[in-house]
Design a protein around this motif. Structure first.
Motif, short mmCIF file in Angstrom:
data_model
loop_
_atom_site.label_atom_id
_atom_site.label_comp_id
_atom_site.label_asym_id
_atom_site.label_seq_id
_atom_site.Cartn_x
_atom_site.Cartn_y
_atom_site.Cartn_z
N LYS A 157 -5.97 7.94 19.94
CA LYS A 157 -6.67 7.43 21.11
C LYS A 157 -6.63 5.90 21.17
O LYS A 157 -6.51 5.32 22.25
N TYR A 158 -6.72 5.25 20.02
CA TYR A 158 -6.83 3.80 20.00
C TYR A 158 -5.57 3.08 19.52
O TYR A 158 -5.58 1.87 19.33
N ASP A 159 -4.48 3.81 19.35
CA ASP A 159 -3.23 3.18 18.93
C ASP A 159 -2.51 2.66 20.18
O ASP A 159 -1.77 3.38 20.84
N ARG A 160 -2.75 1.40 20.49
CA ARG A 160 -2.25 0.82 21.74
C ARG A 160 -1.24 -0.28 21.45
O ARG A 160 -1.22 -0.86 20.37
N ASP A 161 -0.42 -0.56 22.45
CA ASP A 161 0.54 -1.65 22.32
C ASP A 161 -0.21 -2.98 22.18
O ASP A 161 -1.26 -3.18 22.78
N GLY A 162 0.36 -3.87 21.42
CA GLY A 162 -0.25 -5.18 21.25
C GLY A 162 0.44 -5.95 20.15
O GLY A 162 1.40 -5.45 19.52
N ALA A 163 -0.04 -7.17 19.91
CA ALA A 163 0.57 -7.99 18.87
C ALA A 163 0.41 -7.35 17.50
O ALA A 163 1.25 -7.54 16.62
N VAL A 164 -0.69 -6.59 17.31
CA VAL A 164 -0.95 -5.90 16.05
C VAL A 164 -1.24 -4.44 16.36
O VAL A 164 -2.07 -4.13 17.21
N ARG A 165 -0.53 -3.54 15.70
CA ARG A 165 -0.73 -2.10 15.88
C ARG A 165 -1.43 -1.52 14.66
O ARG A 165 -1.46 -2.14 13.58
N ILE A 166 -1.99 -0.32 14.81
CA ILE A 166 -2.70 0.31 13.69
C ILE A 166 -1.76 0.56 12.52
O ILE A 166 -2.13 0.40 11.35
N ARG A 167 -0.52 0.92 12.80
CA ARG A 167 0.42 1.15 11.70
C ARG A 167 0.72 -0.16 10.95
O ARG A 167 1.04 -0.13 9.76
N ASP A 168 0.62 -1.30 11.65
CA ASP A 168 0.78 -2.59 10.98
C ASP A 168 -0.33 -2.78 9.94
O ASP A 168 -0.09 -3.33 8.86
N VAL A 169 -1.53 -2.34 10.31
CA VAL A 169 -2.65 -2.41 9.36
C VAL A 169 -2.35 -1.56 8.13
O VAL A 169 -2.56 -1.98 6.99
N LEU A 170 -1.83 -0.36 8.37
CA LEU A 170 -1.51 0.56 7.28
C LEU A 170 -0.48 -0.05 6.33
O LEU A 170 -0.62 0.00 5.10
N PHE A 171 0.56 -0.65 6.89
CA PHE A 171 1.59 -1.29 6.07
C PHE A 171 1.01 -2.47 5.28
O PHE A 171 1.39 -2.72 4.13
N LEU A 172 0.11 -3.19 5.90
CA LEU A 172 -0.42 -4.42 5.30
C LEU A 172 -1.31 -4.14 4.09
O LEU A 172 -1.22 -4.82 3.07
N VAL A 173 -2.18 -3.12 4.23
CA VAL A 173 -3.22 -2.96 3.20
C VAL A 173 -2.87 -1.93 2.14
O VAL A 173 -3.55 -1.82 1.13
N HIS A 174 -1.82 -1.12 2.35
CA HIS A 174 -1.41 -0.10 1.38
C HIS A 174 -2.58 0.81 1.01
O HIS A 174 -2.88 1.04 -0.18
N ALA A 175 -3.26 1.31 2.04
CA ALA A 175 -4.42 2.18 1.80
C ALA A 175 -4.00 3.51 1.18
O ALA A 175 -2.87 3.98 1.40
N LYS A 176 -4.91 4.11 0.43
CA LYS A 176 -4.66 5.41 -0.17
C LYS A 176 -5.39 6.48 0.64
O LYS A 176 -6.60 6.39 0.85
N PRO A 177 -4.68 7.50 1.11
CA PRO A 177 -5.34 8.56 1.89
C PRO A 177 -6.31 9.36 1.03
O PRO A 177 -6.15 9.46 -0.19
N ARG A 178 -7.31 9.94 1.70
CA ARG A 178 -8.30 10.74 0.98
C ARG A 178 -7.69 12.00 0.39
O ARG A 178 -8.06 12.45 -0.69
N ASP A 179 -6.76 12.59 1.15
CA ASP A 179 -6.19 13.87 0.74
C ASP A 179 -4.81 14.03 1.38
O ASP A 179 -4.33 13.15 2.11
N ALA A 180 -4.20 15.20 1.15
CA ALA A 180 -2.87 15.46 1.68
C ALA A 180 -2.87 15.52 3.21
O ALA A 180 -1.90 15.10 3.87
N ALA A 181 -3.96 16.02 3.78
CA ALA A 181 -4.03 16.12 5.24
C ALA A 181 -4.02 14.74 5.88
O ALA A 181 -3.32 14.50 6.88
N GLN A 182 -4.77 13.81 5.29
CA GLN A 182 -4.78 12.46 5.84
C GLN A 182 -3.44 11.76 5.61
O GLN A 182 -2.98 11.00 6.46
N GLU A 183 -2.82 12.04 4.50
CA GLU A 183 -1.50 11.47 4.24
C GLU A 183 -0.51 11.90 5.32
O GLU A 183 0.32 11.10 5.78
#
Length: 441
Positions: A157-183
């Motif tokens: 719903k909130y993944d919109r075009d812009g200078a910074v995208r949500i996937r950019d955040v994911l690449f930047l912070v190297h977050a660990k998913p809670r489980d396989a479903a979130q991965e």
């Protein structure tokens, strides 16, 4: 266009009542001011506010974090608390609290991208030529924790075009998913394969039967309060059963909806005025309280019946009436007046009856604001004026607590002088007045 930097400086300038404010009080007031600019803060591409930037390191880290949380959770702000956290990341003594504070104040996925846009504001110029500043470890840690809050629906719903995208955040912070479903969800986000969110906009734009779509969204509680109000006319056109719509209005959440939205909805769906009035009065319960005696003065001159902006269907008069309806409910004692060529006292009715009393109180002629204030201002009372400030005569200083609210939304700025001036319409004006008075005492 007035910049936020100038707005904040004007608002926090000492001398309104000759009382010196502590840095913590000034920071609180600067954040309250952002209540008025929430919709414009990021869209204007405004540089980081100099005032907040200077105040954050002067306030104790724990109190700064608490103010940021209060700005998000109590004041319902989005960008102002992100700005505070960004400034906390610059301060060595504040930095240890950044991750925890950021995790708490981020409540929507797009707030992560907005935080980074604020963080890189100095680098992201018109041509985005300047180098982005490396993101601090505490910011990364807070973003990584926040990422795990959101499911596939929210991310899509909130993944919109812009200078910074949500996937950019994911690449930047190297977050660990809670489980396989979130991965799996995160992989879909990276690959651009997240399923389209089942929102009313997506459903209606997909060519599906509008009646069936609205009935399903209502039954599944997927139509929020604002979306319901905005679509009442379309629902009637789609021939939904009246009882279905009435039940949806009765069941809707109203805690974040202010009276002017119900007024606008009733203009387009007058058959539901009774249900809308009940919901409107429910929406003001638990709102900010204004103790003591208050006099409301509402401008009904001709210019007040123009739209707030070229993009808005709501008139300045509707905005003023909405605020008056709210103030009527939260004031201990209230007297209500309108002004144009004359000054007229109107009965303190409630809901749409008060709107009608205001609008029909007199002819919509000129704007003699000075004369009106001279007639009704009384020492010891709070005076709140709702107007577009197109006055024909000089405006005297208030005898007591005077707030001038300019509902012409194209003007932005808050300043202190003889009057407390609020230039720009906001849903938070009454809450701002209450909080401002509390700070001054």
């Amino acid at each position: 266009m007035v910049s936020l930097n100038k707005v904040v400086r004007a608002f926090t300038h000492e001398g309104a009542r000759g009382k010196r404010l502590t840095p913590e009080m000034e920071l609180k007031r600067a954040l309250m001011n952002c209540l008025l600019w929430e919709d414009q803060f990021y869209e204007d591409g405004v540089a980081i506010a100099d005032r907040i930037k200077a105040l954050v390191p002067k306030v104790a880290p724990e109190r700064t974090a608490q103010l940021a949380v209060a700005a998000r959770e109590a004041m319902k702000l989005r960008h102002a608390p992100l700005l505070v956290v960004r400034e906390m990341a610059r301060s060595e003594k504040h930095r240890p609290l950044v991750a925890e504070t950021l995790e708490r104040i981020i409540q929507r996925p797009d707030e992560m991208t907005e935080l980074l846009a604020i963080y890189w504001a100095d680098a992201l110029g018109p041509q985005q030529q300047r180098k982005r500043q490396p993101v601090s470890a505490q910011i990364k840690k807070g973003l990584a924790r926040a990422l795990t809050k959101f499911d596939a629906y929210q991310l899509a719903k909130y993944d919109r075009d812009g200078a910074v995208r949500i996937r950019d955040v994911l690449f930047l912070v190297h977050a660990k998913p809670r489980d396989a479903a979130q991965e799996k969800v995160w992989k879909q986000l990276v690959d651009g394969e997240l399923p389209s969110p089942d929102t009313w906009e997506v459903s209606l734009s997909g060519g599906r039967d509008k009646r069936e779509t609205f009935e399903r969204l209502i039954a599944e509680k997927r139509l929020g309060g604002l979306a319901l109000l905005r679509n009442l006319r379309l629902m009637q056109k789609a021939e939904l059963l009246r009882q279905t719509i009435a039940d949806a209005i009765e069941a809707m959440r109203t805690d974040r909806i202010l009276p002017y939205r119900f007024i606008t909805a009733a203009r387009y769906a007058p058959d539901f005025e009774g249900e809308l009035e009940s919901a409107m009065l429910k929406s003001v319960k638990g709102y900010a309280h204004l103790p003591g005696r208050t006099r409301l003065l509402i401008d009904v001159s001709g210019s007040m019946f123009h739209p707030l902006s070229a993009q808005s269907e709501m008139t300045r008069a509707e905005a003023a009436c909405g605020l008056a309806i709210l103030a009527r409910e939260v004031c201990d004692e209230v007297e209500i007046f309108t002004f144009s060529n004359d000054v007229v006292k109107v009965p303190p009715r409630r809901g749409f009856a008060l709107r009608d009393a205001i609008v029909n109180s007199q002819a919509h002629g000129g704007t003699y604001l000075g004369k009106a204030i001279s007639e009704i201002d009384r020492k010891g009372d709070r005076l709140i004026v709702f107007t577009d400030e197109q006055s024909h005569d000089a405006v005297p200083a208030p005898k007591g607590r005077g707030t001038m609210v300019n509902v012409a939304s194209y003007q932005h700025g808050v300043g202190h002088g003889a009057w407390t001036r609020v230039d720009g319409f906001s849903e938070a004006v009454i809450a701002w007045i209450a909080a401002s008075e509390e700070t001054m005492h």
